[in-house]
Motif scaffolding. Structure first.
Motif, PDB file in Angstrom:
ATOM      1  N   LEU A 153       0.831  -1.203   0.000  1.00  0.00           N
ATOM      2  CA  LEU A 153       0.000   0.000   0.000  1.00  0.00           C
ATOM      3  C   LEU A 153       0.864   1.250   0.000  1.00  0.00           C
ATOM      4  CD1 LEU A 153      -2.922  -0.496   2.537  1.00  0.00           C
ATOM      5  CD2 LEU A 153      -3.076   0.149   0.153  1.00  0.00           C
ATOM      6  N   ASP A 154       1.936   1.175   0.806  1.00  0.00           N
ATOM      7  CA  ASP A 154       2.780   2.343   0.968  1.00  0.00           C
ATOM      8  C   ASP A 154       3.437   2.744  -0.352  1.00  0.00           C
ATOM      9  OD1 ASP A 154       3.848   4.346   2.629  1.00  0.00           O
ATOM     10  OD2 ASP A 154       5.776   3.302   2.651  1.00  0.00           O
ATOM     11  N   ARG A 155       3.664   1.751  -1.211  1.00  0.00           N
ATOM     12  CA  ARG A 155       4.301   2.043  -2.493  1.00  0.00           C
ATOM     13  C   ARG A 155       3.441   3.003  -3.321  1.00  0.00           C
ATOM     14  NH1 ARG A 155       5.814  -3.594  -4.340  1.00  0.00           N
ATOM     15  NH2 ARG A 155       6.483  -3.833  -2.186  1.00  0.00           N
ATOM     16  N   TYR A 156       2.108   2.905  -3.149  1.00  0.00           N
ATOM     17  CA  TYR A 156       1.229   3.839  -3.862  1.00  0.00           C
ATOM     18  C   TYR A 156       1.060   5.130  -3.081  1.00  0.00           C
ATOM     19  CZ  TYR A 156       0.105  -0.221  -6.683  1.00  0.00           C
ATOM     20  OH  TYR A 156       0.204  -1.287  -7.513  1.00  0.00           O
ATOM     21  N   ALA A 157       1.003   5.020  -1.769  1.00  0.00           N
ATOM     22  CA  ALA A 157       0.716   6.201  -0.946  1.00  0.00           C
ATOM     23  C   ALA A 157       1.930   7.111  -0.823  1.00  0.00           C
ATOM     24  CB  ALA A 157       0.233   5.756   0.428  1.00  0.00           C
ATOM     25  N   SER A 158       3.114   6.507  -0.780  1.00  0.00           N
ATOM     26  CA  SER A 158       4.324   7.286  -0.541  1.00  0.00           C
ATOM     27  C   SER A 158       4.515   8.468  -1.501  1.00  0.00           C
ATOM     28  CB  SER A 158       5.553   6.380  -0.592  1.00  0.00           C
ATOM     29  OG  SER A 158       6.133   6.344   0.686  1.00  0.00           O
ATOM     30  N   PRO A 159       4.409   8.234  -2.813  1.00  0.00           N
ATOM     31  CA  PRO A 159       4.590   9.380  -3.728  1.00  0.00           C
ATOM     32  C   PRO A 159       3.560  10.472  -3.497  1.00  0.00           C
ATOM     33  CG  PRO A 159       4.496   7.295  -4.934  1.00  0.00           C
ATOM     34  CD  PRO A 159       4.169   6.981  -3.530  1.00  0.00           C
ATOM     35  N   LEU A 160       2.328  10.062  -3.183  1.00  0.00           N
ATOM     36  CA  LEU A 160       1.268  11.036  -2.906  1.00  0.00           C
ATOM     37  C   LEU A 160       1.634  11.899  -1.709  1.00  0.00           C
ATOM     38  CD1 LEU A 160      -2.165   9.207  -3.271  1.00  0.00           C
ATOM     39  CD2 LEU A 160      -1.440  11.323  -4.374  1.00  0.00           C
ATOM     40  N   TYR A 213       4.604  12.256  -0.415  1.00  0.00           N
ATOM     41  CA  TYR A 213       5.846  12.961  -0.702  1.00  0.00           C
ATOM     42  C   TYR A 213       5.589  14.263  -1.459  1.00  0.00           C
ATOM     43  CZ  TYR A 213      10.860  13.262  -1.523  1.00  0.00           C
ATOM     44  OH  TYR A 213      12.166  13.658  -1.507  1.00  0.00           O
ATOM     45  N   LEU A 214       4.635  14.203  -2.393  1.00  0.00           N
ATOM     46  CA  LEU A 214       4.347  15.384  -3.201  1.00  0.00           C
ATOM     47  C   LEU A 214       3.484  16.403  -2.462  1.00  0.00           C
ATOM     48  CD1 LEU A 214       3.692  13.730  -6.678  1.00  0.00           C
ATOM     49  CD2 LEU A 214       5.632  15.156  -6.016  1.00  0.00           C
ATOM     50  N   ILE A 225       1.313  14.203  11.633  1.00  0.00           N
ATOM     51  CA  ILE A 225       1.134  12.987  12.445  1.00  0.00           C
ATOM     52  C   ILE A 225       1.239  11.749  11.555  1.00  0.00           C
ATOM     53  CG2 ILE A 225      -0.418  11.751  14.000  1.00  0.00           C
ATOM     54  CD1 ILE A 225      -1.572  14.460  14.809  1.00  0.00           C
ATOM     55  N   LEU A 226       0.669  11.829  10.359  1.00  0.00           N
ATOM     56  CA  LEU A 226       0.703  10.694   9.435  1.00  0.00           C
ATOM     57  C   LEU A 226       2.136  10.261   9.130  1.00  0.00           C
ATOM     58  CD1 LEU A 226      -0.740   8.793   7.366  1.00  0.00           C
ATOM     59  CD2 LEU A 226      -0.380  10.582   5.680  1.00  0.00           C
ATOM     60  N   VAL A 227       2.960  11.226   8.749  1.00  0.00           N
ATOM     61  CA  VAL A 227       4.332  10.892   8.348  1.00  0.00           C
ATOM     62  C   VAL A 227       5.113  10.312   9.533  1.00  0.00           C
ATOM     63  CG1 VAL A 227       6.508  11.861   7.549  1.00  0.00           C
ATOM     64  CG2 VAL A 227       4.380  12.538   6.447  1.00  0.00           C
TER      65      VAL A 227
END
Lengths: 254, 248
Positions: A89-96, A98-99, A135-137
Motif C-alpha cells: 500500500l505504501d508504495r502507492y501512498a508514498s509518492p502522494l 511525498y508530493l 502525524i501521518l508521516v
C-alpha cells in the motif's frame, strides 16, 4: 529532540519565568513606547479583560485547536500505522504523501474559506489537514521501524493482524505520535491565529480576532492581554500532552 | 514429533534468491531434545522459523506431530534471543500475552501466569517493565510466557546468547528441569558448543550456507545438571568442535 521535562518545575521553571518577565520589562523600558507595555501593566489588563470577554475568545480558540487535533489524530494514526506495515500500500501512498506534504497548506486558506465559509468548519478543516500530515508521516515512519522479531514473537503466540496492531504496532508508535502531537500543537496554534484573523464573522471570534481588533484600535494593553492569553493556551496544552505521555507511555520514563 | 525430509529453503537478498537450506532431513521423537549448531549464516534460524510456521519452505516436507507444518500451531512455543518481550508491557502483562491473545478468561490468564512466573522465580518482578529487568530475568519472563501456553514443542533461537556465563548456566539448568518435568520436545538453535552438548540429546551440526546437515551426534549421557563436570561432557564437546572445524 530535547524535551523540557516538568521534573524540575519548582526551581528551574520559576527561574525561567522570572528571566523572561525581566527581559520583557527591560525591553519595554528601553523602547519606552505605548505599543510595548511592560509585564506588570499587561498582566493587570489581562486580568481585567479576562473578567470581560477575553475568556470567551480564549475558550473558543482552545476548542478549535483541540477539535482540530482530535479530528486529525485518529485518521492520521490509523493510516500511518497501516502504511508503515503494509509496504504494498505504501508504495502507492508514498509518492502522494511525498508530493503533498511539503506544500504549505496555509495557501489554501482563501480557497477553504470560499468553499466552507467563515464559520468553524473552514478553520478546523485547515488546521486538521496540516496537522494530519505531520502525524501521518511520523506514525508511518515509526510503524515501519517496528522490529520484525517483535512482530514474529507475538505472531507465534497466535495473534491475528488486529492483535498485532493492538499489542505491538500501536504501543510502539505511541511515544512518537505524542511527540508529533506536541510539535503539531505549535503549528496548529499558528494556523489558528492566522485563520482567525482572516476568517471571522465578528462577535466571539477567538484570540486571533480579538488581537487584530485591539491592534486596529491601537489598544496596546488589550493586544498584550491577548498575547498572554495565547501563550497560556499553548503552555497549558503542551503541559497536558506531556502529562498524557507520562500517563500512557510509562515505559518511556523508567 | 518432527519429521523433516528433503527440506530446501531460500530467502531474497538484494533481489537475488539465496539458498539458505539444502536437502535437510531429520526426525525428532516426542519428548526428545535436539540442539542445532553451525557457523553463522548456515540457515539454522531459518530452519527454526520454518518449524514455527513463520517462514515458508521451497521444497521438501516438514511435519510437526504428524501434520504438515502450519502457522499458529497452538502447542508450539517460540523463544527468541532478544525480541520476545514487548517493552510497553510489564513482566506480568508479557507473561499473560499468549493466553490473552487466545481469548482465555481474565482469571484463568492471571492464575496461569502467576504459576509460571512463580516456577521461574520472577513473580516478585511482575510489575517491572523489561527495561527494568536483567537479561536473565527477561529471558525467564519469555520462558514463563511460553509455559503458560502448555506447549508440547519448544523452539528456541539462541535464547541465552546475550547472557553472561553464570546466568546462562542457571537458565540452562532451569530449562533442563522443565524438560524433564514436562517431557516436551525441544529444538534449540545455538552457536555455543557447550550449550548444545548440555541440552541436546541429539546434536545436529550444520555446514556453512547453504546449510546442510554435516553430522548428527547422539548424546545420550546428557540429562542432569552435573553433566557439565563429567568427562563425557568434555569428550562430546571436543567431538563437536572437531567436526565443525573439519567441516569448514
Amino acid at each position: 529532540m530535547g524535551r523540557c521535562r516538568l521534573k524540575h518545575f519548582p526551581v528551574n521553571y520559576t527561574a525561567a519565568v522570572i528571566f523572561l518577565l525581566a527581559l520583557w520589562e527591560i525591553t519595554s523600558l528601553l523602547l519606552n513606547r505605548p505599543y510595548f507595555p511592560g509585564p506588570y501593566a499587561s498582566l493587570l489588563v489581562f486580568a481585567h479583560e479576562m473578567g470581560k470577554d477575553l475568556w470567551a475568545h480564549l475558550l473558543v480558540s482552545t476548542a478549535r485547536v483541540v477539535t482540530s487535533l482530535a479530528a486529525a489524530l485518529a485518521p492520521a494514526v490509523i493510516l500511518g500505522m497501516v502504511l508503515g506495515r503494509e509496504q504494498r500500500l505504501d508504495r502507492y501512498a508514498s509518492p502522494l504523501i511525498y508530493l503533498t506534504y511539503p506544500v504549505p497548506k496555509i495557501i489554501f486558506l482563501p480557497l477553504v474559506i470560499t468553499l466552507l465559509g467563515l464559520g468553524e468548519l473552514s478553520k478546523i478543516f485547515l488546521i486538521s489537514v496540516i496537522v494530519f500530515f505531520q502525524i501521518l508521516v511520523t506514525t508511518r515512519d515509526a510503524s515501519r521501524q517496528v522490529s520484525r522479531g517483535m512482530v514474529d514473537s507475538v505472531l507465534s503466540l497466535g495473534a491475528g493482524e488486529l492483535q498485532i496492531y493492538r499489542h505491538v504496532i500501536y504501543p510502539a508508535c505511541l511515544p512518537k505520535i505524542l511527540t508529533a502531537l506536541r510539535i503539531s500543537l505549535g503549528t496548529a496554534i499558528a494556523v489558528l491565529f492566522f485563520s482567525e484573523t482572516i476568517a471571522n464573522r465578528g462577535g466571539i471570534g477567538g484570540i486571533g480576532y480579538y488581537m487584530m481588533e485591539a491592534w486596529s484600535r491601537m489598544e496596546w494593553d488589550a493586544m498584550f492581554a491577548a498575547i498572554i492569553a495565547m501563550g497560556i493556551m499553548g503552555f497549558a496544552l503542551y503541559i497536558f500532552l506531556e502529562w498524557l505521555e507520562k500517563r500512557v507511555c510509562p515505559w518511556e520514563f523508567l | 514429533m518432527i519429521r523433516v525430509s528433503g527440506l530446501e529453503a531460500a530467502y531474497v537478498n538484494n533481489n537475488a534468491q539465496v539458498l539458505a537450506l539444502s536437502d535437510v532431513s531429520f526426525t525428532l521423537e516426542k519428548g526428545q531434545t535436539c540442539a542445532i549448531i553451525g557457523p553463522s549464516g548456515c540457515g539454522k534460524s531459518t530452519l527454526l522459523y520454518i518449524l514455527a510456521g513463520l517462514l515458508r519452505h521451497a521444497a521438501g516436507e516438514v511435519a510437526v506431530n504428524g501434520e504438515p507444518v502450519r502457522p499458529k500451531r497452538k502447542e508450539t512455543a517460540l523463544i527468541l534471543q532478544d525480541y520476545g518481550l514487548l517493552p510497553w508491557k510489564t513482566a506480568l502483562q508479557n507473561t499473560s500475552l499468549g493466553l490473552e491473545i487466545r481469548g482465555h478468561s481474565r482469571k484463568e490468564v492471571l492464575e496461569t501466569a502467576e504459576e509460571a512466573m512463580t516456577d521461574l522465580g520472577i513473580w516478585e518482578f511482575r510489575d517491572h517493565f523489561p527495561a527494568q529487568l536483567s537479561g536473565g530475568q527477561r529471558q525467564r519472563v519469555a520462558i514463563a510466557r511460553s509455559l503458560t501456553l502448555k506447549p508440547d514443542l519448544f523452539l528456541m533461537d539462541e535464547p541465552f546468547s546475550s547472557l553472561d556465563a553464570l546466568t546462562r548456566e542457571s537458565l540452562q539448568n532451569t530449562l533442563l528441569d522443565f524438560w524433564k518435568k514436562k517431557n516436551s520436545t525441544m529444538v534449540l538453535v545455538t552457536h555455543s558448543i557447550e550449550e548444545a552438548v548440555f541440552l541436546g540429546q541429539r546434536i545436529i551440526i550444520f555446514t556453512a550456507g547453504p546449510g546442510r546437515i554435516l553430522q548428527t551426534l547422539e548424546n545420550g549421557a546428557m540429562g542432569d545438571a552435573g553433566y557439565r563436570t563429567k568427562p563425557q561432557f568434555h569428550d562430546c564437546c571436543s567431538r563437536v568442535r572437531g567436526i565443525i572445524e573439519r567441516g569448514l
